[in-house]
Design a protein around this motif. Structure first.
Motif, PDB file in Angstrom:
ATOM      1  N   PHE A 469       0.804  -1.220   0.000  1.00 33.93           N
ATOM      2  CA  PHE A 469       0.000   0.000   0.000  1.00 33.93           C
ATOM      3  C   PHE A 469       0.840   1.274   0.000  1.00 33.93           C
ATOM      4  O   PHE A 469       0.290   2.369  -0.040  1.00 33.93           O
ATOM      5  N   GLY A 470       2.173   1.122   0.043  1.00 37.42           N
ATOM      6  CA  GLY A 470       3.053   2.288   0.031  1.00 37.42           C
ATOM      7  C   GLY A 470       2.973   3.116   1.284  1.00 37.42           C
ATOM      8  O   GLY A 470       3.325   4.299   1.268  1.00 37.42           O
ATOM      9  N   LEU A 471       2.532   2.520   2.391  1.00 31.22           N
ATOM     10  CA  LEU A 471       2.340   3.260   3.630  1.00 31.22           C
ATOM     11  C   LEU A 471       3.604   3.235   4.479  1.00 31.22           C
ATOM     12  O   LEU A 471       4.322   2.229   4.526  1.00 31.22           O
ATOM     13  N   MET A 472       3.850   4.338   5.179  1.00 29.19           N
ATOM     14  CA  MET A 472       4.994   4.450   6.073  1.00 29.19           C
ATOM     15  C   MET A 472       4.560   4.021   7.478  1.00 29.19           C
ATOM     16  O   MET A 472       3.733   4.675   8.122  1.00 29.19           O
ATOM     17  N   ILE A 473       5.131   2.876   7.944  1.00 33.09           N
ATOM     18  CA  ILE A 473       4.727   2.261   9.204  1.00 33.09           C
ATOM     19  C   ILE A 473       5.831   2.473  10.231  1.00 33.09           C
ATOM     20  O   ILE A 473       7.002   2.189   9.959  1.00 33.09           O
ATOM     21  N   PRO A 474       5.497   2.975  11.426  1.00 34.17           N
ATOM     22  CA  PRO A 474       6.532   3.143  12.458  1.00 34.17           C
ATOM     23  C   PRO A 474       7.103   1.799  12.886  1.00 34.17           C
ATOM     24  O   PRO A 474       6.372   0.813  13.014  1.00 34.17           O
ATOM     25  N   ARG A 475       8.404   1.775  13.107  1.00 29.13           N
ATOM     26  CA  ARG A 475       9.058   0.521  13.514  1.00 29.13           C
ATOM     27  C   ARG A 475       8.816   0.218  14.988  1.00 29.13           C
ATOM     28  O   ARG A 475       8.810  -0.947  15.397  1.00 29.13           O
ATOM     29  N   ALA A 476       8.636   1.239  15.800  1.00 27.92           N
ATOM     30  CA  ALA A 476       8.440   1.017  17.239  1.00 27.92           C
ATOM     31  C   ALA A 476       7.620   2.154  17.833  1.00 27.92           C
ATOM     32  O   ALA A 476       7.829   3.322  17.497  1.00 27.92           O
ATOM     33  N   VAL A 477       6.679   1.790  18.706  1.00 25.81           N
ATOM     34  CA  VAL A 477       5.860   2.762  19.435  1.00 25.81           C
ATOM     35  C   VAL A 477       5.717   2.242  20.860  1.00 25.81           C
ATOM     36  O   VAL A 477       5.323   1.082  21.052  1.00 25.81           O
ATOM     37  N   PRO A 478       6.022   3.040  21.877  1.00 24.78           N
ATOM     38  CA  PRO A 478       5.886   2.582  23.261  1.00 24.78           C
ATOM     39  C   PRO A 478       4.474   2.073  23.554  1.00 24.78           C
ATOM     40  O   PRO A 478       3.478   2.701  23.201  1.00 24.78           O
ATOM     41  N   GLY A 479       4.418   0.906  24.176  1.00 25.73           N
ATOM     42  CA  GLY A 479       3.137   0.337  24.578  1.00 25.73           C
ATOM     43  C   GLY A 479       2.461  -0.504  23.522  1.00 25.73           C
ATOM     44  O   GLY A 479       1.375  -1.044  23.761  1.00 25.73           O
ATOM     45  N   VAL A 480       3.092  -0.633  22.337  1.00 28.03           N
ATOM     46  CA  VAL A 480       2.496  -1.415  21.255  1.00 28.03           C
ATOM     47  C   VAL A 480       3.517  -2.447  20.764  1.00 28.03           C
ATOM     48  O   VAL A 480       4.629  -2.078  20.364  1.00 28.03           O
ATOM     49  N   PRO A 481       3.192  -3.755  20.784  1.00 24.70           N
ATOM     50  CA  PRO A 481       4.129  -4.773  20.318  1.00 24.70           C
ATOM     51  C   PRO A 481       4.528  -4.547  18.858  1.00 24.70           C
ATOM     52  O   PRO A 481       3.709  -4.126  18.036  1.00 24.70           O
ATOM     53  N   ARG A 482       5.782  -4.849  18.532  1.00 23.68           N
ATOM     54  CA  ARG A 482       6.277  -4.634  17.172  1.00 23.68           C
ATOM     55  C   ARG A 482       5.488  -5.422  16.136  1.00 23.68           C
ATOM     56  O   ARG A 482       5.250  -4.957  15.033  1.00 23.68           O
ATOM     57  N   GLU A 483       5.084  -6.665  16.505  1.00 23.00           N
ATOM     58  CA  GLU A 483       4.358  -7.485  15.530  1.00 23.00           C
ATOM     59  C   GLU A 483       2.971  -6.915  15.221  1.00 23.00           C
ATOM     60  O   GLU A 483       2.375  -7.257  14.194  1.00 23.00           O
TER      61      GLU A 483
END
Length: 532
Positions: A469-483
């Motif tokens: 989809f060409g979307l920019m996804i954050p690699r890490a966010v506090p409180g949210v599992p990477r998967e």
């Protein structure tokens, strides 16, 4: 008819020999509604009305008059069906005569638009006290001293018991919603569903404001303690009301706003919340507003003692609660705030392939704004089977757009660039698989992602580009599992994810064919398309 009654019908074209109740307050309107048998009170004092066969908007019965001055600018088609000026003239004349012959009329003079520089004055004439109360709750109430010289910009002739004649009136059925920009008149006949009043005025604002350089938007809006404004776009079922109702932020409004050079302003003075299966724990402010005197409830079921059953969908899934904005404790007085710092586009992707959050460029924001995507499943709408149904609604509000969607899309992209707003696509739908296999996105994760977006920290994160989809996804966010952040990693069957993602890409590609020729190269370059 007294001189005062004549004044309150000025500009409507109605010559009434009946009693006119003008600009009554909520207690007076409720007293008349009860006297006339229009409904009953709940145990807590809310007024309950039943709208009969029409429990939602009659989309196929909406018409825009084919006025020569407006013809070239209207987005004609399934949403804006043309009505000949002569047919409208005959229809409106018949409705005026019919209204003038009724024993009682109720008139409300109201504003649409919290910003005085961009508001319009609306005069509603209706046969029912509860419809007058709905409008009074829904729009902005002028001060008493402003009513003396009130001259309407637009008139709504509201005749729910009048039956149109398709052969005579050029419409489809006995129900008709017809709007003339030249005459500045809205005719609503043959339906008691009050949402037609609200959305007709929204359509007018969507017509007028672009020529004033103001972007009209179908979105909710709130503001943080630092004055940071956030907009929330999203179709039904995406969580727009839930996520914009944040106790740590003040609510500007829940549905319709304008974005001007000065900032954001609410079009309305009230809320029109869907309350089927409303939870006191999840939505305490809406719950409290629904259970109090002055609120109008549409098609909500109650027992003989007036105790509400908000889980009962026997009349419709589209049960509604209409109340003044001041019923919400943390609402912004005056309905105005500054320029947006964040623009959030919500989707409930039941295919489970979109990320929980992605950062959008201005061009991508315009693309996703024009797409207006979500996916519905059984339980969110009648008539749906087990498989998700992709739904696209231009600008997250296609039924209310009198102009071509590209007009609003270009304005959004320009304002995002000018004001430097960050834009986000947030998926509140499924993860780990499609509906039936995966599970609904955690509301705790969604709130954590939104907090990071709204406080500015997420804009500084490291990103990876999604290949589908060409979307920019954050690699890490506090409180949210990477998967959780990368939807492909949340699927046990990666090949199944790839197949499902390609299927949704094809749907996006098909939908965008309507707009591809009307947007610039920058937007076409970011359009979702299948890999060559």
């Amino acid at each position: 008819m007294t001189a005062a009654e004549t004044a309150t019908l000025a500009g409507t074209g109605i010559a009434a020999g009946s009693e006119v109740h003008a600009n009554l307050t909520a207690p007076g309107l409720i007293a008349h509604a009860l006297r006339r048998g229009e409904g009953r009170l709940s145990a807590e004092g809310a007024f309950i009305a039943v709208t009969g066969v029409h429990t939602g908007r009659s989309v196929q019965d909406k018409f825009v008059v084919d006025d020569p001055a407006a013809r070239d600018a209207v987005w004609w088609g399934r949403i804006n069906q043309p009505m000949a000026p002569a047919k409208f003239a005959g229809l409106s004349a018949r409705i005026r005569r019919w209204l003038g012959g009724q024993p009682e009329l109720f008139v409300q003079d109201l504003y649409a638009g919290a910003d005085p520089a961009h508001r319009i004055r609306v005069r509603l004439v209706t046969t029912n006290a509860w419809h007058a109360l709905f409008a009074r709750n829904m729009f902005i109430r002028p001060r008493r001293e402003e009513l003396a010289g009130f001259a309407p910009d637009y008139v709504i002739l509201h005749a729910p018991e009048f039956h149109a004649d398709p052969a005579t009136d050029g419409c489809r059925s006995e129900t008709v919603i017809a709007l003339s920009f030249a005459e500045r008149v809205i005719c609503i006949a043959g339906t008691s569903y009050a949402g037609e009043i609200k959305k007709s005025v929204f359509t007018v604002m969507n017509w007028l404001l672009p020529e004033r350089g103001v972007l009209p938007m179908h979105c909710s809006a709130n503001v943080g303690a630092a004055g940071d404004v956030a907009l929330f776009f999203g179709l039904s079922g995406t969580g727009k009301t839930t996520l914009s109702s944040d106790p740590e932020r003040r609510l500007i409004g829940d549905d319709e706003h304008g974005w001007s050079d000065a900032g954001v302003f609410n079009f309305e003075g009230g809320c029109y919340a869907k309350v089927i299966r409303l939870s006191r724990e999840a939505e305490p402010q809406i719950w409290d507003a629904t259970h109090r005197f002055g609120t109008v409830l549409e098609n909500v079921v109650a027992d003989e003692d007036g105790n509400l059953d908000l889980d009962d969908a026997s009349l419709t899934e589209n049960t509604r609660s209409c109340y003044p904005l001041e019923f919400i404790p943390n609402a912004v007085p005056g309905g105005m705030a500054g320029r947006p710092r964040n623009v959030v586009m919500l989707t409930a992707d039941a295919f489970g392939v979109l990320p929980p959050i992605a950062k959008l460029s201005p061009a991508q924001a315009m693309y996703h704004f024009l797409s207006g995507y979500t996916a519905r499943v059984a339980g969110t709408e009648k008539g749906l089977g087990r498989e998700p149904q992709a739904t696209f609604s231009a600008c997250f509000g296609a039924p209310f757009l009198p102009r071509h969607p590209e007009v609003y899309g270009r304005m959004l992209a320009e304002r995002i660039r000018r004001d430097g707003a960050d834009c986000w696509l947030v998926n509140t739908g499924w993860t780990g698989g499609s509906y039936g296999t995966g599970h609904r996105m955690s509301i705790a994760h969604t709130r954590a992602l939104l907090r990071a977006a709204l406080d500015g920290s997420l804009a500084r994160a490291e990103y990876a580009r999604d290949p589908f989809f060409g979307l920019m996804i954050p690699r890490a966010v506090p409180g949210v599992p990477r998967e959780v952040l990368n939807p492909r990693e949340a699927w046990a069957d990666r090949a199944a994810y790839d197949r499902t993602a390609r299927e949704l890409v094809a749907r996006f590609e098909k939908n965008f064919e309507e707009f591809a020729g009307a947007v610039g190269e920058e937007v076409r370059a970011v359009a979702i398309r299948a890999a060559a």
